[in-house]
Motif scaffolding. Structure first.
Motif, short mmCIF file in Angstrom:
data_model
loop_
_atom_site.label_atom_id
_atom_site.label_comp_id
_atom_site.label_asym_id
_atom_site.label_seq_id
_atom_site.Cartn_x
_atom_site.Cartn_y
_atom_site.Cartn_z
N VAL A 62 0.84 -1.21 0.00
CA VAL A 62 0.00 0.00 0.00
C VAL A 62 0.86 1.24 0.00
CG1 VAL A 62 -1.68 1.32 1.34
CG2 VAL A 62 -1.95 -1.14 1.10
N PHE A 63 1.93 1.26 0.81
CA PHE A 63 2.84 2.42 0.84
C PHE A 63 3.43 2.67 -0.54
CE2 PHE A 63 3.91 1.31 5.53
CZ PHE A 63 2.67 1.80 5.91
N VAL A 64 3.91 1.60 -1.17
CA VAL A 64 4.53 1.74 -2.50
C VAL A 64 3.50 2.23 -3.52
CG1 VAL A 64 5.68 0.50 -4.37
CG2 VAL A 64 6.26 -0.01 -1.99
N GLN A 65 2.32 1.64 -3.50
CA GLN A 65 1.28 2.01 -4.46
C GLN A 65 0.87 3.47 -4.29
OE1 GLN A 65 0.22 0.16 -6.96
NE2 GLN A 65 -1.07 1.85 -7.69
N GLN A 66 0.73 3.89 -3.05
CA GLN A 66 0.34 5.28 -2.80
C GLN A 66 1.42 6.23 -3.28
OE1 GLN A 66 -0.98 6.13 1.12
NE2 GLN A 66 -2.83 4.90 0.96
N GLY A 67 2.69 5.84 -3.12
CA GLY A 67 3.78 6.68 -3.61
C GLY A 67 3.70 6.85 -5.12
N HIS A 68 3.39 5.75 -5.85
CA HIS A 68 3.25 5.84 -7.31
C HIS A 68 2.03 6.67 -7.70
CE1 HIS A 68 6.60 3.29 -7.88
NE2 HIS A 68 6.01 2.14 -7.52
N ASP A 69 0.93 6.45 -7.00
CA ASP A 69 -0.29 7.21 -7.31
C ASP A 69 -0.09 8.70 -7.08
OD1 ASP A 69 -1.43 4.81 -7.92
OD2 ASP A 69 -2.54 4.61 -6.03
N HIS A 72 -4.75 13.87 1.99
CA HIS A 72 -5.86 13.45 2.84
C HIS A 72 -6.51 12.15 2.35
CE1 HIS A 72 -9.33 13.63 5.44
NE2 HIS A 72 -10.12 13.58 4.39
N PRO A 73 -6.75 11.96 1.04
CA PRO A 73 -7.36 10.68 0.62
C PRO A 73 -6.53 9.46 0.99
CG PRO A 73 -7.50 12.31 -1.14
CD PRO A 73 -6.60 12.89 -0.09
N PHE A 74 -5.21 9.58 0.87
CA PHE A 74 -4.36 8.45 1.21
C PHE A 74 -4.32 8.23 2.72
CE2 PHE A 74 -2.65 10.49 -2.67
CZ PHE A 74 -2.97 9.49 -3.57
N HIS A 75 -4.31 9.31 3.48
CA HIS A 75 -4.38 9.18 4.94
C HIS A 75 -5.69 8.50 5.35
CE1 HIS A 75 -1.36 12.71 5.61
NE2 HIS A 75 -0.77 11.60 5.21
N ARG A 76 -6.75 8.91 4.69
CA ARG A 76 -8.06 8.33 5.02
C ARG A 76 -8.07 6.83 4.74
NH1 ARG A 76 -11.80 10.67 1.06
NH2 ARG A 76 -10.78 9.07 -0.20
N ASP A 77 -7.49 6.43 3.59
CA ASP A 77 -7.46 5.00 3.26
C ASP A 77 -6.58 4.23 4.23
OD1 ASP A 77 -9.10 5.57 1.15
OD2 ASP A 77 -7.49 5.66 -0.33
N LEU A 78 -5.46 4.81 4.63
CA LEU A 78 -4.55 4.10 5.53
C LEU A 78 -5.09 4.02 6.95
CD1 LEU A 78 -1.00 5.31 4.43
CD2 LEU A 78 -1.90 3.00 4.32
N LEU A 79 -5.87 5.00 7.36
CA LEU A 79 -6.38 4.98 8.73
C LEU A 79 -7.34 3.80 8.97
CD1 LEU A 79 -6.97 8.76 9.56
CD2 LEU A 79 -5.29 7.21 10.56
N ARG A 80 -7.78 3.19 7.91
CA ARG A 80 -8.60 1.98 8.10
C ARG A 80 -7.79 0.86 8.75
NH1 ARG A 80 -10.88 0.41 2.38
NH2 ARG A 80 -8.64 0.54 1.96
N TYR A 81 -6.48 0.94 8.59
CA TYR A 81 -5.61 -0.10 9.15
C TYR A 81 -5.05 0.30 10.52
CZ TYR A 81 -5.57 -1.62 4.25
OH TYR A 81 -5.93 -2.03 3.00
N ALA A 82 -5.55 1.41 11.11
CA ALA A 82 -4.97 1.92 12.36
C ALA A 82 -5.08 0.89 13.49
CB ALA A 82 -5.65 3.22 12.76
N LYS A 83 -6.24 0.24 13.61
CA LYS A 83 -6.41 -0.74 14.68
C LYS A 83 -5.51 -1.95 14.46
CE LYS A 83 -11.11 0.51 16.00
NZ LYS A 83 -12.51 0.04 16.18
N LEU A 84 -5.33 -2.32 13.19
CA LEU A 84 -4.43 -3.43 12.91
C LEU A 84 -2.99 -3.06 13.22
CD1 LEU A 84 -5.95 -4.81 9.56
CD2 LEU A 84 -6.04 -5.84 11.84
N MET A 85 -2.62 -1.79 12.98
CA MET A 85 -1.26 -1.35 13.35
C MET A 85 -1.08 -1.38 14.86
SD MET A 85 0.81 -0.72 10.88
CE MET A 85 2.01 0.29 11.73
N GLU A 86 -2.14 -1.00 15.59
CA GLU A 86 -2.06 -1.06 17.05
C GLU A 86 -1.90 -2.52 17.51
OE1 GLU A 86 -4.53 0.55 20.95
OE2 GLU A 86 -5.47 0.52 18.97
N TRP A 87 -2.61 -3.42 16.84
CA TRP A 87 -2.48 -4.84 17.17
C TRP A 87 -1.06 -5.33 16.88
CZ3 TRP A 87 -1.20 -8.96 14.01
CH2 TRP A 87 -1.37 -10.24 14.56
#
Length: 894
Positions: free
Chosen positions: A354-361, A379-394
């Motif tokens: 996801v990080f790599v893809q967002q960098g290309h986009d 902001h759109p990329f931050h919004r998409d990544l924040l969906r994984y915030a709980k998984l990052m906390e895990w």
């Protein structure tokens, strides 16, 4: 005393279950006689307690009250004062010594004797009796005798025995039946004796008469004993019968206990099994989500998040003692560990993609921002990544190694992306500032290549570095317009390369807007990224952190001082610091690019340092109000130091240029260039720094500049050959005073007054010097007159002096007719006109001052004539009105 003793026993001691044994009426030694009673008492219940009680009569005098009590065991010494002579005084030594005076020696001796007897019987610790007669001390009662408290010992101590209520009533009835019971006690006692004998005989007869009934009673008792024996026999048979029943019941009870114990064990076993099943059983849906769940869709992310939380709960369950020894538990824990490792690898791999893809986009959208001074919105990329915030906390709590790896990968990808965006953004800003991409690229290399700086300087201003360099090279830059340009020998606001006076206000306003837009674009970008990092990586934020981030603290590299083992989370303070480190790594190009832009702005126009100082100060102040320790606040603060250093350098160069200014020897000086340019600088600075946070910096600069202006104006005036010194000082300080009065700069009030004073003083000096003595011979004549008066000649006798008589005065006056005076004034006007410059327009002011000075001399001469030549009729050939007419016509003719 007996009545008092009876009253005390009844009212005080009987309610407390105590018996009064001895009493003594005493008062304290050495004080006014306030009588009280010391009482020796014992309790009526065992264990017996012996006390000494102080009783005092109430103030009203109608009853007694208990004041204080001491335990007899606390009494250490009884001092009778004198064993031979009678003495009512005695001392009792408790915790302190109490001195008493008895009402009589007999009462004292009786009380001490009672104390001695009580001590012998009840106390193991013996009291010391000092100065007590041996006759008072009787033999001790044997300690082995166990006698009642109400027995004979108390009677030996005191013969008094209180009657109870029943006895008192019987005695009263008996005495009422005998009239002479009181008058003849012996007859009454004899009667009582006779009646007692009659009663004894009656008792004996009654006993003898009841013998038959006693025999009957004994026979009944024998029969009762036989019945009892029969009952006991039956009870024994019953007991034997119940014995077998008891054995059977015991067996049943033991069996029930075993059943209950087995049931309890089964319940506990079931509870343990339910605990393990409920807390260590992961649903099949969760297992499937962890193994195959879609991490790219919102529904899949939610399922994986729930499954990960459930797995974490199963792994973190607090096992009870002994559970870890079960094979099933070990197998389940291993299964959980495998699931965690598998899902952590899958999650880390997906997020890296996801990080790599967002960098290309994001790179694909850079083209649309290439001509606009805006930064791409993340902001759109931050919004998409924040969906994984709980998984990052895990991931942070379960596998810190992979979490840390993701953090570094995110910084690597994003730092390259932001570097491209920010460099393109600053390139656009430089193009807009300079007008051409070619020149902006030259300026962009200012901090890195000294040769490029030198080449650029030469291309702009010529190899000599003068301000009047080649205009063709200046026209190559679009930072100048075709408006008015002033060409002067030196410039106050020049940083050494370009003249600020050669730039339009429109260019400066354009630079200010561009610089403000750059800062306004950077600020939300940094704040949004910092907020995203805090939320996505679950780090602490918005708290002050001491110190600054250095290169050694950078996360790039494997020798970081904050390495942690896998699964070990950072402490709170390190998490706060980690935000700053991540921001520093991601936005590492912001500070160099800002410094390049600042260098370009200073290169274009030294005035820009004022704009940059105000704008940068405002943004630093805003950032510090949000979070004093944030990356944005720290970075802008570092850049502000550079801006402030450039501003200070600009002021220093201006002062140095004042000192290096040279004036022409063939032309008049007029208003010095740095004086005029200080006016321009102050006017622009006041408009820029209006309501600015860094007003204090400008005030300090004003102070330095104005002192430099004052010193160098005086220096130029002293070196001037064509223009008189007083004219240079007068014109320039008049210009400075007018500037300060118009701008109303509060920190320069003292300098404004000083400028006005210097202007006034040099105006007066120039008038006196230039006017001189227009009536020279007349002036010399009157100087001689004043000399004679000074030597002691009376004023009215001066006319008798041969050299100063009336005829000599008339000769001198005839040499200055009105025509000659007007001619001399006309020549003086032309001389003053040559000295003064047109810009300051002080000619009429100076001419008016000269007119006043000439009139003052004229009045002085007339006064001397009136005093020294009274009645001579000698007068000047022109009047004051003639002088005014001459001066007015001369001024109008020119």
């Amino acid at each position: 005393m007996t009545a008092i003793k009876h009253a005390l026993q009844r009212d005080i001691f009987t309610p407390n279950d105590e018996r009064l044994l001895s009493i003594v009426n005493v008062c304290k030694a050495g004080k006014k006689k306030k009588n009280c009673f010391l009482c020796a008492t014992v309790t009526t219940e065992r264990p017996v307690q012996v006390k000494v009680v102080k009783v005092k009569k109430s103030d009203k005098g109608d009853f007694y009250k208990r004041q204080i009590a001491w335990a007899l065991r606390d009494l250490a010494v009884v001092d009778a004062k004198d064993a031979i002579k009678e003495n009512p005084e005695f001392d009792l030594h408790f915790e302190k010594i109490y001195k008493w005076v008895a009402s009589s020696t007999a009462e004292k001796n009786a009380f001490i004797s009672c104390i001695w007897k009580l001590n012998q019987r009840y106390l193991r610790k013996k009291i010391d009796f000092v100065n007590v007669s041996s006759q008072l001390l009787e033999e001790s009662v044997p300690s082995g005798e166990n006698q009642s408290v109400t027995g004979g010992d108390e009677e030996a101590v005191d013969e008094y025995q209180e009657l109870n209520a029943r006895e008192e009533q019987d005695i009263e009835i008996m005495m009422e039946g005998c009239e002479y019971a009181i008058s003849n006690a012996e007859a009454f006692a004899e009667r009582l004796s006779r009646e007692l004998q009659v009663l004894d005989g009656a008792n004996i007869q009654s006993i003898m008469a009841s013998e038959k009934q006693v025999n009957i009673l004994m026979k009944l008792l024998d029969e009762a004993l036989k019945e009892v024996d029969q009952i006991e026999f039956k009870l024994s048979s019953y007991e034997e019968m119940l014995q077998s029943v008891k054995e059977q019941m015991d067996q049943i009870s033991e069996s029930n206990h075993l059943i209950h114990l087995s049931n309890t064990n089964n319940v506990k076993l079931l509870s343990e099994i339910e605990f393990l099943v409920n807390h260590m059983d992961l649903a099949k849906g969760h297992i499937k989500a962890l193994q195959e769940g879609d991490l790219s869709s919102s529904r899949g992310i939610e399922a994986c998040t729930n499954a990960a939380d459930a797995l974490l709960q199963c792994m973190n369950v607090a096992l009870r003692p002994g559970h870890d020894m079960l094979l099933a538990v070990k197998q389940q824990q291993q299964r959980f560990s495998d699931l965690r490792e598998h899902f952590a690898r899958r999650l880390a791999s997906h997020l890296n993609n996801v990080f790599v893809q967002q960098g290309h986009d994001q790179s694909s959208t850079l083209a649309q921002h290439s001509v606009e001074l805006t930064l791409p919105n993340h902001h759109p990329f931050h919004r998409d990544l924040l969906r994984y915030a709980k998984l990052m906390e895990w991931l942070k709590s379960t596998d810190y190694g992979k979490y840390e790896g993701l953090t570094k990968n995110y910084m690597d990808y994003l730092s390259r992306l932001y570097e491209r965006e920010i460099k393109d953004f600053f390139e656009v800003a430089k193009i807009k500032m300079t007008g051409t991409a070619k020149e902006s690229k030259k300026f962009a290399t200012l901090p890195r290549k000294e040769s490029a700086v030198k080449q650029e300087t030469e291309s702009l201003h010529g190899s000599s570095g003068k301000l009047t360099g080649s205009t063709s090279s200046l026209n190559k830059l679009s930072v100048q317009s075709s408006g008015n340009r002033r060409s002067q020998s030196s410039s106050l606001l020049d940083m050494g390369n370009m003249s600020a006076s050669d730039l339009d206000v429109a260019d400066r306003t354009k630079f200010d807007k561009i610089f403000e837009q750059v800062l306004s674009e950077l600020e939300p970008l940094c704040l949004a990224e910092q907020d995203f990092i805090s939320k996505f990586f679950k780090l602490q934020q918005h708290q002050s952190m001491p110190g600054t981030v250095t290169e050694a603290d950078d996360l790039d590299g494997g020798t970081s001082s904050r390495q942690h083992n896998s699964g070990t989370p950072l402490p709170v303070s390190s998490e706060k610091d980690m935000i700053r480190q991540m921001m520093t790594k991601i936005f590492r190009c912001i500070e160099p690019e800002l410094n390049n832009l600042i260098a370009l702005g200073d290169k274009i126009d030294s005035f820009n340092s004022l704009y940059m100082l105000v704008k940068m100060s405002h943004h630093v102040w805003t950032a510090q109000n949000v979070d004093p320790a944030s990356f944005l606040s720290t970075t802008l603060g570092n850049v502000l130091v550079t801006v402030k250093r450039n501003f200070d350098k600009c002021i220093s160069n201006q002062i140095r240029q004042m000192e290096e200014v040279k004036i022409s020897k063939k032309s008049k000086v007029g208003i010095l260039p740095f004086v005029a340019e200080f006016e321009e600088f102050a006017g622009l600075a006041e408009s820029i720094f209006k309501n600015a946070e860094r007003r204090g910096d400008l005030d300090k600069a004003y102070t330095k500049l104005i002192r430099g202006v004052f010193v160098n104006v005086e220096k130029v005036a002293n070196e001037s050959q064509k223009t008189p010194r007083d004219v240079v000082m007068m014109e320039n300080f008049h210009h400075i005073f007018a500037t300060l009065s118009r701008l109303k700069i509060s920190c320069l009030e003292a300098e404004k007054k000083e400028a006005k004073q210097k202007y006034t003083d040099h105006l007066q000096s120039y008038v006196i010097y230039s006017l001189g003595q227009p009536l020279e011979k007349l002036n010399h004549f009157f100087e001689g007159v004043e000399a004679r008066v000074a030597q002691g000649v009376r004023e009215e006798e001066v006319s008798y002096q041969l050299a100063f008589n009336k005829q000599e005065l008339r000769k001198v006056i005839k040499e200055y007719p009105g025509k000659e005076v007007k001619k001399g004034l006309d020549n003086l006007y032309k001389k003053v006109d040559k000295h003064l410059c047109e810009e300051e327009n002080l000619l009429q002011v100076v001419w008016h001052s000269m007119q006043d000075e000439f009139i003052r001399q004229y009045k002085h001469f007339e006064g001397l004539i009136a005093r020294c030549y009274p009645g001579s009729g000698v007068t000047m050939e022109f009047t004051i009105q003639d002088i005014l007419d001459y001066c007015s016509s001369i001024a109008q003719s020119h």
